[in-house]
Design an enzyme around this catalytic site. Structure first.
Site, PDB file in Angstrom:
ATOM      1  N   LYS A 289       0.847  -1.202   0.000  1.00  0.00           N
ATOM      2  CA  LYS A 289       0.000   0.000   0.000  1.00  0.00           C
ATOM      3  C   LYS A 289       0.880   1.249   0.000  1.00  0.00           C
ATOM      4  O   LYS A 289       2.076   1.166   0.296  1.00  0.00           O
ATOM      5  CB  LYS A 289      -0.892  -0.026   1.239  1.00  0.00           C
ATOM      6  CG  LYS A 289      -0.090   0.079   2.527  1.00  0.00           C
ATOM      7  CD  LYS A 289      -0.925  -0.221   3.757  1.00  0.00           C
ATOM      8  CE  LYS A 289      -0.113   0.048   5.004  1.00  0.00           C
ATOM      9  NZ  LYS A 289      -0.560  -0.746   6.151  1.00  0.00           N
TER      10      LYS A 289
ATOM     11  N   ARG B 273     -10.255   0.493  15.090  1.00  0.00           N
ATOM     12  CA  ARG B 273     -10.233   1.011  13.732  1.00  0.00           C
ATOM     13  C   ARG B 273     -11.215   0.184  12.925  1.00  0.00           C
ATOM     14  O   ARG B 273     -12.296  -0.127  13.404  1.00  0.00           O
ATOM     15  CB  ARG B 273      -8.781   0.940  13.213  1.00  0.00           C
ATOM     16  CG  ARG B 273      -8.466   1.901  12.102  1.00  0.00           C
ATOM     17  CD  ARG B 273      -6.970   1.935  11.760  1.00  0.00           C
ATOM     18  NE  ARG B 273      -6.493   0.737  11.062  1.00  0.00           N
ATOM     19  CZ  ARG B 273      -5.254   0.609  10.573  1.00  0.00           C
ATOM     20  NH1 ARG B 273      -4.386   1.590  10.712  1.00  0.00           N
ATOM     21  NH2 ARG B 273      -4.880  -0.497   9.960  1.00  0.00           N
TER      22      ARG B 273
ATOM     23  N   TYR C 283      14.109  32.388   4.827  1.00  0.00           N
ATOM     24  CA  TYR C 283      12.902  33.074   5.329  1.00  0.00           C
ATOM     25  C   TYR C 283      12.918  33.213   6.842  1.00  0.00           C
ATOM     26  O   TYR C 283      13.218  32.253   7.554  1.00  0.00           O
ATOM     27  CB  TYR C 283      11.659  32.281   4.942  1.00  0.00           C
ATOM     28  CG  TYR C 283      11.338  32.284   3.468  1.00  0.00           C
ATOM     29  CD1 TYR C 283      11.060  33.473   2.796  1.00  0.00           C
ATOM     30  CD2 TYR C 283      11.294  31.097   2.752  1.00  0.00           C
ATOM     31  CE1 TYR C 283      10.759  33.471   1.439  1.00  0.00           C
ATOM     32  CE2 TYR C 283      10.980  31.078   1.405  1.00  0.00           C
ATOM     33  CZ  TYR C 283      10.713  32.264   0.745  1.00  0.00           C
ATOM     34  OH  TYR C 283      10.410  32.247  -0.587  1.00  0.00           O
TER      35      TYR C 283
ATOM     36  N   MET D 299      10.369  25.851  -0.196  1.00  0.00           N
ATOM     37  CA  MET D 299       9.595  24.890  -0.993  1.00  0.00           C
ATOM     38  C   MET D 299      10.513  23.989  -1.815  1.00  0.00           C
ATOM     39  O   MET D 299      10.310  22.779  -1.884  1.00  0.00           O
ATOM     40  CB  MET D 299       8.620  25.646  -1.896  1.00  0.00           C
ATOM     41  CG  MET D 299       7.576  24.759  -2.527  1.00  0.00           C
ATOM     42  SD  MET D 299       6.405  25.681  -3.527  1.00  0.00           S
ATOM     43  CE  MET D 299       5.400  26.473  -2.288  1.00  0.00           C
TER      44      MET D 299
HETATM   45  C1  LIG Z   1       0.180  -1.553   6.875  1.00  0.00           C
HETATM   46  C2  LIG Z   1      -0.409  -2.737   7.527  1.00  0.00           C
HETATM   47  C3  LIG Z   1       0.403  -3.806   7.945  1.00  0.00           C
HETATM   48  C4  LIG Z   1       1.916  -3.764   7.901  1.00  0.00           C
HETATM   49  O1  LIG Z   1       2.417  -3.098   9.031  1.00  0.00           O
HETATM   50  P1  LIG Z   1       4.001  -2.951   9.267  1.00  0.00           P
HETATM   51  O2  LIG Z   1       4.104  -2.389  10.617  1.00  0.00           O
HETATM   52  O3  LIG Z   1       4.497  -2.016   8.217  1.00  0.00           O
HETATM   53  O4  LIG Z   1       4.579  -4.309   9.106  1.00  0.00           O
HETATM   54  C5  LIG Z   1      -0.235  -4.933   8.414  1.00  0.00           C
HETATM   55  N1  LIG Z   1      -1.587  -4.996   8.511  1.00  0.00           N
HETATM   56  C6  LIG Z   1      -2.383  -3.967   8.159  1.00  0.00           C
HETATM   57  C7  LIG Z   1      -3.851  -4.090   8.297  1.00  0.00           C
HETATM   58  C8  LIG Z   1      -1.819  -2.805   7.676  1.00  0.00           C
HETATM   59  O5  LIG Z   1      -2.613  -1.777   7.331  1.00  0.00           O
END
Ligand SMILES: *Cc1c(COP(=O)(O)O)cnc(C)c1O
Length: 379
Positions: free
Chosen positions: A43, A141, A272, A320
């Site tokens: 992701k 969550r 700045y 920037m």
């Molecule tokens: C991102 C994620 C992981 C991986 O977590 P890490 O700490 O990067 O290994 C595992 N499970 C879910 C649901 C995640 O969103």
């Protein structure tokens, strides 16, 4: 005569070490054991490392399972030829459900609306759809609460074309080796899994990198690994039990170069707001990198970079697209010299954990910021 276009190339380059990705996957597979499957979390464009390229590297190392947040990411992985199982963790929007069938993606379910939509799509396609259930055992969550799971199992028969094949949950503090929360939560999770296995056996997965490294008893059938595959430890350090083992290798480096060198007299305000005023004659290197490139303004007067293998402080506000490094103590610097923001040069190394500390965040965010805001190349 027609001249070829000079390749367009930014001063700022993120470099991904492909062999480090390969190596980290192999080390983590060794660590969790051959019989436990790894879902590589790709992701957020693989935490800034580039989703497709990274998935290819992990596949070469033997990975056959990938996790993405949104369904569009899963579609892209498939379109570029990634094989194996692809999990979509954040659900989908109405009308996207057909994509699970067209691209052979595995949905993670956390509400009944998704069950309805997927079930209708399964009927239309005349195909069964396997899914994994998300249970919130203590993260606060996504997911059904454990108290809601009994009813969910009871209602499963309303969706004859959907098969529950896995149950997943997620740890909120598995990077804290001192906390008792992780094992307590794991007991809740196991109870939920047992409830369901009275009906059908399911694949269980709850462990992220922290759990896989520090709470190996929680690995179950599969682990979902992100940060460890990119070469970092989730707690920003190396747990003592790991000290004896071969270390994970950070895969990302981030480099810029010197665009101007100048010497300014004492009492010169820099950048700045003049948040830095020289106390002596100072030699500056002007660097073409700034907060638009993920080198955040909060790093002003805090960060260091590597020039000629030595540490140089960033002085004044980061703009920037520009910032200034104090190179008074470094001799022989020239325009065009490479400057390492993240990574090694000579005997010195700046890690994402160190930058994260300067920023008041974690390595994950540093990797996403640098990786997703700059040109990437792969070695
Ligand atoms: C991102 C994620 C992981 C991986 O977590 P890490 O700490 O990067 O290994 C595992 N499970 C879910 C649901 C995640 O969103």
């Amino acid at each position: 005569m027609i001249h070829p276009h000079p390749s367009s190339r930014s001063f700022n380059q993120v470099c991904i070490d492909s062999s480090a990705l390969h190596e980290n996957f192999s080390k983590m597979q060794q660590r969790v054991g051959r019989d436990i499957r790894i879902m590589a979390m790709v992701k957020a464009d693989a935490y800034g490392h580039g989703m497709v390229q990274t998935a290819v590297r992990f596949a070469e190392a033997g990975c056959d399972c990938f996790g993405v947040a949104e369904i569009e990411e899963g579609v892209e992985l498939r379109r570029t030829g990634i094989q194996g199982q692809i999990f979509v963790l954040l659900g989908f929007q109405p009308s996207q459900e057909q994509l699970f069938f067209d691209y052979d993606l595995t949905p993670v379910i956390f509400d009944y609306q998704a069950m309805d939509l997927l079930s209708q799509a399964a009927v239309r396609n005349g195909k069964e759809m396997d899914f994994h259930l998300k249970v919130d055992c203590g993260m606060g969550r996504l997911g059904f609460r454990p108290s809601e799971v009994h009813e969910f199992f009871a209602r499963l028969e309303d969706f004859p074309k959907l098969s529950l094949v896995g149950i997943m949950s997620h740890f909120p503090m598995a990077d804290d080796t001192e906390s008792t929360q992780t094992m307590a939560m794991f007991q809740h999770y196991k109870k939920v899994c047992m409830q369901s296995s009275q009906q059908t056996p399911v694949i269980c997965h709850i462990a992220n990198s922290g759990a896989a490294l520090y709470f190996p008893k929680t690995c179950c059938d599969m682990v979902r690994l992100g940060i460890s595959l990119y070469g970092y430890y989730p707690d920003g350090a190396e747990g003592t039990q790991l000290a004896r083992e071969k270390k994970l290798v950070p895969a990302m480096s981030f480099t810029t170069q010197v665009v101007q060198i100048k010497t300014v007299p004492t009492s010169t305000g820099i950048s700045y707001g003049h948040t830095f005023v020289t106390e002596k004659e100072t030699k500056l290197a002007v660097l073409p990198v700034g907060y638009a490139d993920g080198f955040l303004r909060s790093l002003s007067n805090r960060a260091q970079v590597l020039i000629k293998g030595q540490r140089a402080r960033i002085i004044g506000r980061i703009c920037m697209n520009l910032c200034m490094a104090d190179i008074s103590e470094i001799s022989g610097v020239e325009t065009g010299d490479p400057v390492v923001i993240l990574g090694s040069q000579g005997a010195e190394t700046i890690t994402a954990d160190e930058i994260a500390e300067w920023m008041g965040t974690i390595s994950y965010e540093v990797l996403c910021l640098f990786g997703n805001n700059n040109d990437r190349n792969y070695t």
